[in-house]
Design a protein around this motif. Structure first.
Motif, PDB file in Angstrom:
ATOM      1  N   LYS A  84       3.243  -7.233   7.142  1.00  0.00           N
ATOM      2  CA  LYS A  84       3.543  -6.277   8.253  1.00  0.00           C
ATOM      3  C   LYS A  84       3.688  -4.264   7.467  1.00  0.00           C
ATOM      4  O   LYS A  84       3.843  -3.791   8.309  1.00  0.00           O
ATOM      5  N   SER A  85       3.982  -4.912   6.366  1.00  0.00           N
ATOM      6  CA  SER A  85       4.661  -3.613   5.558  1.00  0.00           C
ATOM      7  C   SER A  85       3.402  -2.544   5.166  1.00  0.00           C
ATOM      8  O   SER A  85       2.197  -3.095   4.438  1.00  0.00           O
ATOM      9  N   ILE A  86       3.418  -1.393   4.954  1.00  0.00           N
ATOM     10  CA  ILE A  86       2.455  -0.143   3.706  1.00  0.00           C
ATOM     11  C   ILE A  86       3.295  -0.662   2.609  1.00  0.00           C
ATOM     12  O   ILE A  86       4.616   0.200   3.147  1.00  0.00           O
ATOM     13  N   VAL A  87       2.712  -0.157   1.942  1.00  0.00           N
ATOM     14  CA  VAL A  87       3.461   0.473   0.208  1.00  0.00           C
ATOM     15  C   VAL A  87       3.028   1.521   0.184  1.00  0.00           C
ATOM     16  O   VAL A  87       1.666   1.542  -0.300  1.00  0.00           O
ATOM     17  N   VAL A  88       3.692   1.984  -0.361  1.00  0.00           N
ATOM     18  CA  VAL A  88       3.169   3.651  -1.294  1.00  0.00           C
ATOM     19  C   VAL A  88       3.642   3.383  -2.517  1.00  0.00           C
ATOM     20  O   VAL A  88       4.420   3.978  -2.802  1.00  0.00           O
ATOM     21  N   LEU A  89       3.220   3.316  -3.194  1.00  0.00           N
ATOM     22  CA  LEU A  89       2.396   3.174  -4.615  1.00  0.00           C
ATOM     23  C   LEU A  89       1.998   4.228  -5.777  1.00  0.00           C
ATOM     24  O   LEU A  89       0.567   4.709  -5.517  1.00  0.00           O
ATOM     25  N   PRO A  90       2.359   5.491  -6.105  1.00  0.00           N
ATOM     26  CA  PRO A  90       1.993   6.256  -6.458  1.00  0.00           C
ATOM     27  C   PRO A  90       2.286   6.178  -8.253  1.00  0.00           C
ATOM     28  O   PRO A  90       3.107   5.799  -8.868  1.00  0.00           O
ATOM     29  N   SER A  91       1.344   6.369  -9.178  1.00  0.00           N
ATOM     30  CA  SER A  91       1.535   6.926 -10.373  1.00  0.00           C
ATOM     31  C   SER A  91       0.350   7.862 -10.801  1.00  0.00           C
ATOM     32  O   SER A  91      -0.750   7.219 -11.018  1.00  0.00           O
ATOM     33  N   LEU A  92       0.768   9.007 -11.732  1.00  0.00           N
ATOM     34  CA  LEU A  92      -0.431   9.674 -12.413  1.00  0.00           C
ATOM     35  C   LEU A  92      -0.692   8.754 -13.163  1.00  0.00           C
ATOM     36  O   LEU A  92      -2.269   9.110 -12.771  1.00  0.00           O
ATOM     37  N   SER A  93      -0.611   8.268 -13.458  1.00  0.00           N
ATOM     38  CA  SER A  93      -1.906   7.316 -14.975  1.00  0.00           C
ATOM     39  C   SER A  93      -2.491   6.090 -14.616  1.00  0.00           C
ATOM     40  O   SER A  93      -3.570   6.012 -14.913  1.00  0.00           O
TER      41      SER A  93
END
Length: 337
Positions: A84-93
């Motif tokens: 039930k989680s939203i996970v935000v994963l940023p990575s420029l590359s």
């Protein structure tokens, strides 16, 4: 402006703003499907840039928002990370190894993954449930990531009925790319002077509070340390008075970032204290920049973005003054570790 491509900057930041409506739709979909919390993760600098958005939700929403260290989540599980989680994963590359490694575990848990990347054809560009692609490079990624994560947080607030005047706020934010360009133009001369001060010392205490504290942390760690090999001590303005103040003397450089949110008095406290003990206080204040058409409540949200865009101009001058290109590395992505 020194070593700056205005059209490129506008293309990248306008690209971040253009993602806003799709971000809004994805967040609405996640909430409608029963999402119960949100994690802002990432690795290194990209993770730090998520903190203002997470802080916004932690302080203005009853929807639980978490930040965690991606590499640690590989080793120590969180009971809050569920299907039930939203996970935000940023990575420029799109290839950051710690974030890529965690992606499979998140998938096993069944959480919904939103990736923010600069390149589609990458593990994170292909691996998210919802992938947002906006090409950027190191000198333009701060504003892009800040904007995208802010749109995520605002979408949560909006669709939970916790954000008054949401449409006005979002319309104002769409003006930001052009306003940021004007910030850069207006600050060019001062940026050169700021860079001279940074180049004159091999050690800096860097501090801030509220939603600009992450930018202080980021600039010390990712720009001055990684890209310039200058030693820094990033410390929150409150914690400054619980240890770090003992390192201050007349020759120690103290750099203070000031935002416009309710935590500003913590920065004021440092600014009041410092001149009595150091001759090297430098202040960068978001309130000093004109942002025509941006209301006071929106200015509080964008302070870290404004400081990031001004600091890019500082960095452009700093690399020339020190004859040390921002792309030069000894170890990062060059040796095994």
């Amino acid at each position: 402006m020194l070593n700056f491509d205005e059209a490129r900057f506008m293309r990248i930041q306008s690209g971040a703003v253009a993602l806003r409506q799709r971000i809004d739709a994805v967040v609405a979909q996640c909430l409608a499907a029963g999402a119960q919390n949100i994690f802002f993760l990432g690795t290194g600098g990209a993770a730090i840039l998520m903190h203002p958005a997470a802080q916004l939700l932690q302080r203005r929403s009853r929807f639980p928002a978490f930040v965690d260290i991606t590499a640690e989540l590989q080793l120590v599980q969180s009971v809050h990370l569920t299907d039930k989680s939203i996970v935000v994963l940023p990575s420029l590359s799109g290839t950051t190894k710690e974030s890529v490694a965690l992606l499979s575990r998140i998938k096993e848990v069944g959480a919904t993954v939103i990736t923010l990347v600069g390149h589609q054809e990458t593990p994170l560009g292909k691996g998210g449930d919802h992938v947002f692609v906006n090409f950027a490079e190191d000198d333009t990624s701060c504003e892009s990531f800040y904007l995208q994560s802010l749109f995520i947080a605002l979408a949560v607030l909006k669709h939970r009925g916790e954000l008054a005047e949401s449409e006005r706020i979002l319309v104002e934010l769409e003006r930001l790319p052009g306003l940021l360009l004007e910030v850069k133009r207006s600050y060019e001369k001062e940026a050169a002077g700021f860079a001279q001060k940074l180049a004159a010392s091999d050690y800096h205490i860097i501090t801030g509070a509220g939603n600009v504290w992450p930018q202080a942390w980021y600039y010390g760690m990712c720009i001055l340390e990684e890209m310039q090999w200058i030693r820094t001590r990033p410390v929150h303005a409150s914690d400054f008075f619980h240890g770090t103040l003992e390192l201050v003397d007349k020759d120690v450089s103290l750099v203070l970032f000031k935002g416009e949110d309710s935590a500003r008095p913590l920065a004021d406290r440092v600014e009041k204290f410092a001149p009595g003990y150091t001759d090297k206080l430098t202040v960068l204040d978001a309130a000093d920049f004109e942002l025509p058409g941006i209301s006071p409540d929106v200015r509080t949200l964008v302070s870290p973005i404004v400081l990031a865009t001004a600091l890019e101009r500082v960095s452009a001058h700093l690399e020339v003054i020190r004859n040390h290109p921002l792309t030069t590395r000894r170890y990062y992505k060059r040796v095994a570790y």
